[in-house]
Scaffold this motif. Structure first.
Motif, PDB file in Angstrom:
ATOM      1  N   THR A  14     -18.643  18.415 -18.179  1.00 25.48           N
ATOM      2  CA  THR A  14     -17.720  19.243 -17.756  1.00 25.48           C
ATOM      3  C   THR A  14     -16.932  19.869 -18.953  1.00 25.48           C
ATOM      4  O   THR A  14     -16.855  21.306 -18.781  1.00 25.48           O
ATOM      5  CB  THR A  14     -16.602  18.918 -16.950  1.00 25.48           C
ATOM      6  OG1 THR A  14     -17.581  18.135 -15.628  1.00 25.48           O
ATOM      7  CG2 THR A  14     -15.808  19.901 -16.359  1.00 25.48           C
ATOM      8  N   ARG A  15     -16.743  19.331 -19.941  1.00 28.18           N
ATOM      9  CA  ARG A  15     -16.172  19.821 -21.088  1.00 28.18           C
ATOM     10  C   ARG A  15     -17.017  20.797 -21.850  1.00 28.18           C
ATOM     11  O   ARG A  15     -16.457  21.994 -22.495  1.00 28.18           O
ATOM     12  CB  ARG A  15     -15.617  18.730 -22.086  1.00 28.18           C
ATOM     13  CG  ARG A  15     -14.620  19.359 -23.066  1.00 28.18           C
ATOM     14  CD  ARG A  15     -13.332  19.679 -22.626  1.00 28.18           C
ATOM     15  NE  ARG A  15     -12.790  20.581 -23.627  1.00 28.18           N
ATOM     16  CZ  ARG A  15     -12.515  21.845 -23.851  1.00 28.18           C
ATOM     17  NH1 ARG A  15     -12.716  22.768 -22.763  1.00 28.18           N
ATOM     18  NH2 ARG A  15     -11.846  22.536 -24.780  1.00 28.18           N
ATOM     19  N   ILE A  19     -16.540  24.754 -22.712  1.00 32.80           N
ATOM     20  CA  ILE A  19     -16.491  25.267 -24.122  1.00 32.80           C
ATOM     21  C   ILE A  19     -17.583  26.177 -24.132  1.00 32.80           C
ATOM     22  O   ILE A  19     -17.188  27.471 -24.797  1.00 32.80           O
ATOM     23  CB  ILE A  19     -16.771  24.075 -25.022  1.00 32.80           C
ATOM     24  CG1 ILE A  19     -15.630  23.197 -25.248  1.00 32.80           C
ATOM     25  CG2 ILE A  19     -17.380  24.773 -26.358  1.00 32.80           C
ATOM     26  CD1 ILE A  19     -16.012  21.806 -25.931  1.00 32.80           C
ATOM     27  N   ALA A  20     -18.592  26.238 -23.448  1.00 37.52           N
ATOM     28  CA  ALA A  20     -19.640  27.247 -23.596  1.00 37.52           C
ATOM     29  C   ALA A  20     -19.257  28.591 -22.883  1.00 37.52           C
ATOM     30  O   ALA A  20     -19.119  29.803 -23.209  1.00 37.52           O
ATOM     31  CB  ALA A  20     -20.921  26.848 -22.972  1.00 37.52           C
ATOM     32  N   GLU A  21     -18.182  28.475 -21.639  1.00 30.76           N
ATOM     33  CA  GLU A  21     -17.646  29.382 -20.999  1.00 30.76           C
ATOM     34  C   GLU A  21     -16.921  30.134 -21.825  1.00 30.76           C
ATOM     35  O   GLU A  21     -16.899  31.423 -21.959  1.00 30.76           O
ATOM     36  CB  GLU A  21     -17.081  28.944 -19.761  1.00 30.76           C
ATOM     37  CG  GLU A  21     -18.297  28.578 -18.616  1.00 30.76           C
ATOM     38  CD  GLU A  21     -17.570  27.955 -17.384  1.00 30.76           C
ATOM     39  OE1 GLU A  21     -16.492  27.686 -17.128  1.00 30.76           O
ATOM     40  OE2 GLU A  21     -18.339  27.671 -16.378  1.00 30.76           O
ATOM     41  N   ASP A  22     -15.936  29.363 -22.517  1.00 31.09           N
ATOM     42  CA  ASP A  22     -14.908  29.859 -23.360  1.00 31.09           C
ATOM     43  C   ASP A  22     -15.557  30.761 -24.573  1.00 31.09           C
ATOM     44  O   ASP A  22     -14.834  31.791 -24.855  1.00 31.09           O
ATOM     45  CB  ASP A  22     -13.824  28.841 -23.877  1.00 31.09           C
ATOM     46  CG  ASP A  22     -12.917  28.318 -22.740  1.00 31.09           C
ATOM     47  OD1 ASP A  22     -12.998  28.510 -21.799  1.00 31.09           O
ATOM     48  OD2 ASP A  22     -12.454  27.158 -23.110  1.00 31.09           O
ATOM     49  N   GLU A  96     -14.565  24.649 -30.102  1.00 33.28           N
ATOM     50  CA  GLU A  96     -14.567  23.351 -30.248  1.00 33.28           C
ATOM     51  C   GLU A  96     -15.779  22.722 -29.797  1.00 33.28           C
ATOM     52  O   GLU A  96     -16.659  23.148 -28.750  1.00 33.28           O
ATOM     53  CB  GLU A  96     -13.674  22.794 -29.022  1.00 33.28           C
ATOM     54  CG  GLU A  96     -13.099  21.364 -29.050  1.00 33.28           C
ATOM     55  CD  GLU A  96     -11.950  21.154 -28.241  1.00 33.28           C
ATOM     56  OE1 GLU A  96     -11.738  20.124 -28.051  1.00 33.28           O
ATOM     57  OE2 GLU A  96     -11.562  22.052 -27.449  1.00 33.28           O
ATOM     58  N   LEU A  97     -16.421  21.801 -30.581  1.00 39.79           N
ATOM     59  CA  LEU A  97     -17.802  20.880 -30.277  1.00 39.79           C
ATOM     60  C   LEU A  97     -17.462  19.456 -30.527  1.00 39.79           C
ATOM     61  O   LEU A  97     -16.531  18.895 -30.901  1.00 39.79           O
ATOM     62  CB  LEU A  97     -18.714  21.522 -31.401  1.00 39.79           C
ATOM     63  CG  LEU A  97     -19.106  22.920 -31.528  1.00 39.79           C
ATOM     64  CD1 LEU A  97     -20.347  22.998 -32.624  1.00 39.79           C
ATOM     65  CD2 LEU A  97     -19.902  23.266 -30.227  1.00 39.79           C
ATOM     66  N   MET A 106     -13.944  18.289 -31.591  1.00 35.64           N
ATOM     67  CA  MET A 106     -13.252  18.699 -32.868  1.00 35.64           C
ATOM     68  C   MET A 106     -13.548  20.082 -32.845  1.00 35.64           C
ATOM     69  O   MET A 106     -14.407  20.946 -32.687  1.00 35.64           O
ATOM     70  CB  MET A 106     -13.755  17.994 -33.952  1.00 35.64           C
ATOM     71  CG  MET A 106     -13.776  16.588 -34.058  1.00 35.64           C
ATOM     72  SD  MET A 106     -12.314  15.855 -34.169  1.00 35.64           S
ATOM     73  CE  MET A 106     -11.823  16.375 -35.664  1.00 35.64           C
ATOM     74  N   PRO A 107     -12.520  20.850 -33.464  1.00 34.41           N
ATOM     75  CA  PRO A 107     -12.431  22.287 -34.009  1.00 34.41           C
ATOM     76  C   PRO A 107     -13.754  22.657 -34.896  1.00 34.41           C
ATOM     77  O   PRO A 107     -14.029  21.682 -35.781  1.00 34.41           O
ATOM     78  CB  PRO A 107     -11.277  22.515 -34.526  1.00 34.41           C
ATOM     79  CG  PRO A 107     -10.377  21.438 -34.277  1.00 34.41           C
ATOM     80  CD  PRO A 107     -11.079  20.181 -33.876  1.00 34.41           C
TER      81      PRO A 107
END
Length: 123
Positions: A14-15, A19-22, A96-97, A106-107
């Motif tokens: 989910t996270r 991240i991909a959408e952001d 963030e990955l 982490m950034p």
């Protein structure tokens, strides 16, 4: 009645989706679907493409591969925490990955492949 259980795998997935959408919404950066990436080679090193840029930097859609700090360092033969591309021509992208070595998100900074190639040619 039992409450629903959320697995760690589901939470991470989910996270990663968020991240991909952001990254797409804020930077026009897209993840490369598993198996669709290219091998990016420079000198004697190679890394697997994981992200690509779909932003328009003034010349149409970019389409360049984007490399993480670790990937760029690998291609440039750097094995420390120095900045692999100190003066990139294309703006780096901050997202963030998931960092498997730390077990958390982490950034991270993504560098355009052309900037890594230019830095390689300087050496």
């Amino acid at each position: 009645m039992t409450s629903p259980t959320i697995t760690l795998d589901h939470l991470i997935q989910t996270r990663l989706t968020e991240i991909a959408e952001d990254a797409w919404r804020d930077h026009r950066v897209m993840p490369v679907k598993s198996g669709d990436g290219r091998v990016l080679g420079l000198g004697t090193s190679a890394v697997w493409e994981q992200w690509h840029c779909q932003a328009d930097h003034g010349y149409g859609v970019c389409g360049e591969p984007l490399l993480t700090h670790q990937q760029a360092s690998t291609l440039l033969g750097m094995y420390n925490d120095d900045e692999p591309v100190p003066d990139p021509q294309a703006p780096p992208v901050e997202i963030e990955l998931l960092d498997p070595s730390r077990g958390c998100f982490m950034p991270e900074v993504l560098f355009h492949f052309s900037d890594v190639v230019a830095e390689y040619k300087k050496g």
